[in-house]
Enzyme design. Sequence first.
Site, PDB file in Angstrom:
ATOM      1  CG  ASP A 108      -2.170   0.735   1.117  1.00  0.00           C
ATOM      2  OD1 ASP A 108      -2.298   1.515   0.159  1.00  0.00           O
ATOM      3  OD2 ASP A 108      -3.048   0.567   1.993  1.00  0.00           O
ATOM      4  CG  ASP A 116      -9.297   2.435  -0.636  1.00  0.00           C
ATOM      5  OD1 ASP A 116      -8.918   1.252  -0.716  1.00  0.00           O
ATOM      6  OD2 ASP A 116      -8.630   3.321  -0.073  1.00  0.00           O
TER       7      ASP A 116
HETATM    8  C1  DGJ Z   1      -5.795   1.909   1.801  1.00  0.00           C
HETATM    9  C2  DGJ Z   1      -6.130   0.672   1.016  1.00  0.00           C
HETATM   10  O1  DGJ Z   1      -6.579   0.997  -0.254  1.00  0.00           O
HETATM   11  C3  DGJ Z   1      -7.168  -0.129   1.787  1.00  0.00           C
HETATM   12  O2  DGJ Z   1      -7.570  -1.241   1.046  1.00  0.00           O
HETATM   13  C4  DGJ Z   1      -6.590  -0.541   3.111  1.00  0.00           C
HETATM   14  O3  DGJ Z   1      -5.517  -1.421   2.909  1.00  0.00           O
HETATM   15  C5  DGJ Z   1      -6.134   0.697   3.897  1.00  0.00           C
HETATM   16  N1  DGJ Z   1      -5.282   1.532   3.104  1.00  0.00           N
HETATM   17  C6  DGJ Z   1      -5.423   0.290   5.151  1.00  0.00           C
HETATM   18  O4  DGJ Z   1      -4.880   1.355   5.795  1.00  0.00           O
END
Ligand code: DGJ
Length: 731
Positions: A478, A548
């Site tokens: 991430d 997301d």
């Molecule tokens: C952003 C990601 O896109 C999410 O899927 C998740 O992993 C969060 N960060 C966790 O902090």
Amino acid sequence: MQIHFCKKRKLFRLETENSSCLFRIGPGGELRHIWYGGKVEVDTILEEFADRMGTSSFSPQPEGLTPDDSPDLLPLEYSAFGCSDFRITAAALRKENGTSVTSLIYRSHKILKGKKVLPGLPSSFSKTKDSMTLEVTMEDGFSGAGVILSYSIFADSDVIARSVRVSNPTKTTVRIEKLLSAQLDFHHADFDVIYLKGMWGKERQAVRHRLLPGRQCISSSRGSTGHQYNPGIVFAEPSATENVGDVYGMLLLYSGNYIAEAECDQYQTLRALIGINPENFEWKLEPNETFYAPEALLFFSDKGIGGLSRISHKFLMDHVIRSPWGHRKRPILINNWEATYFDFNNEKIFQIAKEASKLGIEMLVLDDGWFGERNDDRSSLGDWFVNKKKLGNLASLVRKINKLNMKFGLWFEPEMISENSQLYRKHPDWVLHVPGGKKSIGRTQMVLDMSRTDVVDYLFHTISDVLHSANIEYIKWDMNRNLTEIYSQLLPPDRQKETAHRYVLGVYQLHERLLEEFPNLLIEGCSGGGGRFDAGMLYYAPQIWCSDNSDALDRISIQMGTSLFYPSSAMGAHVSVCPNHQTRRTVPFTMRGHVALSGTFGYELDITKLSDEEKELVRQQIQNYHEWNNIVREGNHYRLTENFGQTNIAAWSWVSQDQKKVLVTVIRKNSEPCGINPPLHLKLRGLDPDKLYELDDKRRSHGKTLMNAGIRIPNAMQDAFSIIFHLNATE
Ligand code: DGJ
């Protein structure tokens, strides 16, 4: 596939199966572009394309040449700043005397078998050696530096992979102010431009509009690709649709600051460029050093936008995605993020895994919050040590999960650091910041200086230790904020403008080292959803979390936009709970499945809380995944509706390479009065016209009927209506 140089005409010719690219050496040593596009033969009519396009005393020519030779009037292969080309130019090299005036003159060329990879950067490869490369060495007449233009072509693809490097054989320093990766000069500017814009939760929305006179660009100066624009650009004949018309594309294999620029000039011709964003960029090249600019892919299709997308998908899968997972079926995963956020412990995670395994899910991914003292997003990034209070012994949890016949995956955010962390207390200088100045904070975190080898070493060792400590077969990488105060403590003042690019090289190096240590590791890229969805990342990570926003209705335009360049196999897509956490919208579980099955497929919800009816749907979706994923991954993808999912009805399909199996997905977002809608006759694409296909309900129709007349799609008086159907060739 052929690369040929005609000595008499001083003409280079690159031929892929369906495209030709020609240029020749002009009287001043400039490389004059003749043609890129559909197949042509060389004749005097075509050669005139290399001649001047207009005339004016305001477009001077280099000494000793005629007014016909002004660079300002010519279609060029690669342009440079300051010698009468007043359009946007590709290169500017600053010399010790302070000038950035650059003049590129042909010196030599080589035609080589195969395709070399670029050191330290992602680049296309050719495993079979069925590729060829042309390297043309130009010399900057003012500094003596060599600018080497590289063109690679492949037997199985209408793609030209282009890159540029600068070598410095002189005794003085050269400063690269601008070095774009590819230039395309067109003989007209009568094009629509298509690109992908977005924001967090709404990534890669396709935009299409006419090119306007003047300069237009998309770019990033965020240190990373960003959610806002994707590093690719398409130029389409205004009449081009998904299925017909000449379409050109440029796609950059890079994950940092980039620019894709277009200029429609005074003679209504188009110059297009793509490469590292020159804003706040400079590279100091000492004697005997070489600098490599990232690779750019050029695509041409005469089969519309869909044709271009299919070329890109296949090329990325065969020549860019390097992971052994590239063509492999991926394990169906369940991610705990939306199920628990930070509120979990060993038992809760195990219960999710247990329930998931009963339904056939194949991997548990433990997301953010397993390390340091991280119980919310305000601490511990950088402290990649298991939080034993929450999880106990990670290895024994993983063993228990493996016993359920499930793999285990783990979340990392390697490039980030929390102020409240052991790492920051020990190494405050590892953060990107300007000494004595304030730091910008995003999500209470700061960015590590990935240009430093000590930082990359630390990350490699701490992450490797965790990966060695248990059977971890997947990581989600991430990255949740963009770069600010881009200043490195280790670089001297005159190299600070190298920091952003060195950061990206550090990220690539960490990927490289981890993959060397764990060659079978499946990496899923992620950046606050799809903020770093680019072909550079795909070189290391065969799949990237698309967004997301997992609301299935919103996902349609996100995933269809993404498919402009990127294959379905690379799109991280999950079924999540409703009301959806990002939009509060509720759509049917079945539809959520149909949309997620169009990507990598998985779940992101608390499976222990599903009703029996929903669990039954999960079982069916998993069965569908096993039946269909092969064609979703390996088939040819067709967007069956225009506008990239931004209309009420969106449909897409995959057709197996042998045209025997077809999978069609249709979504109607909003119900219409009378359920009429209007009656939709969906024309299928890519079938064998003479084959007789059988549908799930045993009705039969020929490929030509299904493609020319189409098929009527059933209506239902409901919002978020979706269906999937298959066709199988009867013999
Ligand atoms: C952003 C990601 O896109 C999410 O899927 C998740 O992993 C969060 N960060 C966790 O902090």
